[in-house]
Design a protein around this motif. Structure first.
Motif, PDB file in Angstrom:
ATOM      1  N   LEU A 164       6.003  13.445  -0.053  1.00  0.00           N
ATOM      2  CA  LEU A 164       5.104  12.290  -0.153  1.00  0.00           C
ATOM      3  C   LEU A 164       5.426  11.191   0.859  1.00  0.00           C
ATOM      4  N   PRO A 165       6.653  10.648   0.875  1.00  0.00           N
ATOM      5  CA  PRO A 165       6.908   9.568   1.835  1.00  0.00           C
ATOM      6  C   PRO A 165       6.829  10.025   3.284  1.00  0.00           C
ATOM      7  N   MET A 166       7.183  11.294   3.564  1.00  0.00           N
ATOM      8  CA  MET A 166       7.065  11.803   4.938  1.00  0.00           C
ATOM      9  C   MET A 166       5.617  11.770   5.414  1.00  0.00           C
ATOM     10  N   ILE A 167       4.725  12.330   4.595  1.00  0.00           N
ATOM     11  CA  ILE A 167       3.329  12.416   5.018  1.00  0.00           C
ATOM     12  C   ILE A 167       2.663  11.047   5.004  1.00  0.00           C
ATOM     13  N   LEU A 168       3.018  10.213   4.030  1.00  0.00           N
ATOM     14  CA  LEU A 168       2.480   8.850   4.035  1.00  0.00           C
ATOM     15  C   LEU A 168       2.902   8.099   5.298  1.00  0.00           C
ATOM     16  N   ALA A 206       0.829  -1.205   0.000  1.00  0.00           N
ATOM     17  CA  ALA A 206       0.000   0.000   0.000  1.00  0.00           C
ATOM     18  C   ALA A 206       0.863   1.256   0.000  1.00  0.00           C
ATOM     19  N   PHE A 207       1.909   1.254   0.823  1.00  0.00           N
ATOM     20  CA  PHE A 207       2.801   2.417   0.900  1.00  0.00           C
ATOM     21  C   PHE A 207       3.478   2.651  -0.451  1.00  0.00           C
ATOM     22  N   ALA A 208       4.014   1.586  -1.021  1.00  0.00           N
ATOM     23  CA  ALA A 208       4.710   1.713  -2.302  1.00  0.00           C
ATOM     24  C   ALA A 208       3.768   2.186  -3.399  1.00  0.00           C
ATOM     25  N   ALA A 209       2.558   1.623  -3.439  1.00  0.00           N
ATOM     26  CA  ALA A 209       1.597   2.009  -4.472  1.00  0.00           C
ATOM     27  C   ALA A 209       1.214   3.483  -4.337  1.00  0.00           C
ATOM     28  N   ALA A 210       0.938   3.912  -3.100  1.00  0.00           N
ATOM     29  CA  ALA A 210       0.569   5.308  -2.886  1.00  0.00           C
ATOM     30  C   ALA A 210       1.705   6.241  -3.293  1.00  0.00           C
ATOM     31  N   PHE A 241      -4.450   7.772  -0.847  1.00  0.00           N
ATOM     32  CA  PHE A 241      -4.652   7.560  -2.287  1.00  0.00           C
ATOM     33  C   PHE A 241      -5.458   8.679  -2.953  1.00  0.00           C
ATOM     34  N   SER A 242      -5.635   9.785  -2.251  1.00  0.00           N
ATOM     35  CA  SER A 242      -6.481  10.862  -2.776  1.00  0.00           C
ATOM     36  C   SER A 242      -5.844  11.638  -3.916  1.00  0.00           C
ATOM     37  N   LEU A 243      -4.542  11.456  -4.138  1.00  0.00           N
ATOM     38  CA  LEU A 243      -3.871  12.175  -5.228  1.00  0.00           C
ATOM     39  C   LEU A 243      -3.935  11.434  -6.560  1.00  0.00           C
ATOM     40  N   LEU A 244      -4.386  10.192  -6.536  1.00  0.00           N
ATOM     41  CA  LEU A 244      -4.400   9.392  -7.762  1.00  0.00           C
ATOM     42  C   LEU A 244      -5.293   9.964  -8.864  1.00  0.00           C
ATOM     43  N   PRO A 245      -6.444  10.602  -8.543  1.00  0.00           N
ATOM     44  CA  PRO A 245      -7.251  11.173  -9.633  1.00  0.00           C
ATOM     45  C   PRO A 245      -6.530  12.235 -10.453  1.00  0.00           C
ATOM     46  N   LEU A 246      -5.408  12.759  -9.957  1.00  0.00           N
ATOM     47  CA  LEU A 246      -4.660  13.752 -10.722  1.00  0.00           C
ATOM     48  C   LEU A 246      -4.105  13.168 -12.018  1.00  0.00           C
ATOM     49  N   HIS A 247      -4.092  11.831 -12.130  1.00  0.00           N
ATOM     50  CA  HIS A 247      -3.677  11.217 -13.388  1.00  0.00           C
ATOM     51  C   HIS A 247      -4.629  11.604 -14.525  1.00  0.00           C
ATOM     52  N   ARG A 248      -5.864  11.920 -14.165  1.00  0.00           N
ATOM     53  CA  ARG A 248      -6.815  12.400 -15.164  1.00  0.00           C
ATOM     54  C   ARG A 248      -6.631  13.910 -15.290  1.00  0.00           C
ATOM     55  N   ARG A 249      -6.137  14.337 -16.404  1.00  0.00           N
ATOM     56  CA  ARG A 249      -5.807  15.741 -16.590  1.00  0.00           C
ATOM     57  C   ARG A 249      -7.066  16.610 -16.670  1.00  0.00           C
ATOM     58  N   GLY A 250      -6.915  17.857 -16.333  1.00  0.00           N
ATOM     59  CA  GLY A 250      -8.039  18.781 -16.392  1.00  0.00           C
ATOM     60  C   GLY A 250      -8.685  18.971 -15.029  1.00  0.00           C
ATOM     61  N   TRP A 251      -9.740  19.761 -15.017  1.00  0.00           N
ATOM     62  CA  TRP A 251     -10.374  20.130 -13.758  1.00  0.00           C
ATOM     63  C   TRP A 251     -11.062  18.944 -13.088  1.00  0.00           C
ATOM     64  N   ARG A 252     -11.496  17.962 -13.874  1.00  0.00           N
ATOM     65  CA  ARG A 252     -12.193  16.817 -13.276  1.00  0.00           C
ATOM     66  C   ARG A 252     -11.266  16.026 -12.349  1.00  0.00           C
ATOM     67  N   GLY A 253     -10.028  15.788 -12.791  1.00  0.00           N
ATOM     68  CA  GLY A 253      -9.088  15.074 -11.939  1.00  0.00           C
ATOM     69  C   GLY A 253      -8.756  15.852 -10.696  1.00  0.00           C
ATOM     70  N   THR A 254      -8.539  17.160 -10.841  1.00  0.00           N
ATOM     71  CA  THR A 254      -8.236  18.002  -9.679  1.00  0.00           C
ATOM     72  C   THR A 254      -9.413  18.039  -8.712  1.00  0.00           C
ATOM     73  N   ALA A 255     -10.620  18.150  -9.252  1.00  0.00           N
ATOM     74  CA  ALA A 255     -11.813  18.196  -8.404  1.00  0.00           C
ATOM     75  C   ALA A 255     -12.011  16.877  -7.665  1.00  0.00           C
ATOM     76  N   ALA A 256     -11.816  15.763  -8.359  1.00  0.00           N
ATOM     77  CA  ALA A 256     -11.965  14.454  -7.714  1.00  0.00           C
ATOM     78  C   ALA A 256     -10.954  14.286  -6.594  1.00  0.00           C
ATOM     79  N   SER A 257      -9.735  14.724  -6.833  1.00  0.00           N
ATOM     80  CA  SER A 257      -8.711  14.653  -5.799  1.00  0.00           C
ATOM     81  C   SER A 257      -9.086  15.517  -4.604  1.00  0.00           C
TER      82      SER A 257
END
Length: 271
Positions: free
Chosen positions: A205-209, A127-131, A231-247
């Motif tokens: 990232l690793p500090m806060i995780l 989980a840590f590595a994936a995040a 894992f809340s930063l993963l939606p940023l993979h979707r570019r544009g406002w939708r990914g940012t909003a989901a995150s």
């Protein structure tokens, strides 16, 4: 510790150090390690101001701030020479496994049986590595201003979540790391550079995780809240406002969950 001392140690000192170091780094164009150095040293300054020198070998969660910061800093220096994405991921997996192994030494000795220890250690390491891997990759193509704004909000929300669930020590360290990220983020917002965002996320990232995982394992941070934030930063993979909003929605959901749980009658006795 009185509120003024805490405010200075947790917020003012790390934010000022991070902002100053990152601003000085602008004198060396392309020096991406200054973002990492800013967060690492600022977070350590907060921990040292509050708790003194860390124990070596580490014996509590607070003692891992400096080693993780240094690992992230060294990795930031080495990273430009590691072009292969698989090799980068492999290094992060090894570092994640080593960190979780060190963090759970007492749990393996005193709480978990052999099979249980193996399952927990493997699951937490994965989980840590994936995040870490997928969250870091999400920032690759983001514009620096958007990236540091989201990352700063994530760091702050994580600090709030950790602070709401019972551990003053973890809360103060998380606050120091969030303040360091915030101080450096202000410099990037004023004058964006992609390499600064890379350095900030590589160390932050690793500090806060680690603090989120510690809050779940050793304090009262609910696993669902920690998972949402991790894992809340993963939606940023979707570019544009939708990914940012989901995150942003996941970040807010994780923080609200933790705060609601922390304010429940069963936990109010802690304060």
């Amino acid at each position: 510790m009185d509120p003024t001392t805490t405010l200075v140690g947790v917020v003012a000192i790390p934010a000022a150090i991070a902002a100053a170091l990152l601003a000085l780094g602008r004198l060396r164009p392309g020096a991406s390690a200054f973002g990492a150095l800013a967060v690492a040293l600022a977070a350590f300054a907060a921990a040292y101001h509050l708790f003194g020198w860390p124990n070596l070998p580490p014996s509590r969660s607070a003692d891992y701030v400096l080693p993780i910061g240094l690992i992230g800093l060294i990795w930031s220096l080495v990273l430009p020479g590691v072009r292969n994405a698989v090799a980068q991921a492999a290094v992060r997996v090894l570092l994640s496994t080593a960190l979780i192994w060190a963090l759970t030494v007492n749990l393996r000795k005193n709480r978990w049986e052999d099979a249980e220890a193996l399952l927990w250690s493997a699951g937490l390491s994965a989980a840590f590595a994936a995040a870490w891997i997928f969250s870091r990759a999400a920032f690759e193509d983001l514009r620096p201003r958007i990236g540091v704004a989201v990352f700063g909000a994530w760091a702050a929300a994580s600090a709030v979540a950790i602070g709401a669930t019972g551990s003053a020590t973890l809360a103060q360290i998380a606050g120091g790391v969030a303040a360091a990220v915030g101080g450096a983020a202000l410099v990037v917002l004023a004058s964006p550079r992609k390499e600064d965002m890379a350095g900030l996320t590589e160390v932050g990232l690793p500090m806060i995780l680690m603090l989120l995982f510690s809050g779940s394992l050793f304090s009262f941070l609910p696993y669902p809240a920690a998972g949402l934030l991790a894992f809340s930063l993963l939606p940023l993979h979707r570019r544009g406002w939708r990914g940012t909003a989901a995150s942003a929605v996941l970040i807010a959901a994780g923080a609200v969950w933790a705060v609601q749980d922390g304010l429940s009658p069963s936990l109010l006795e802690i304060f």
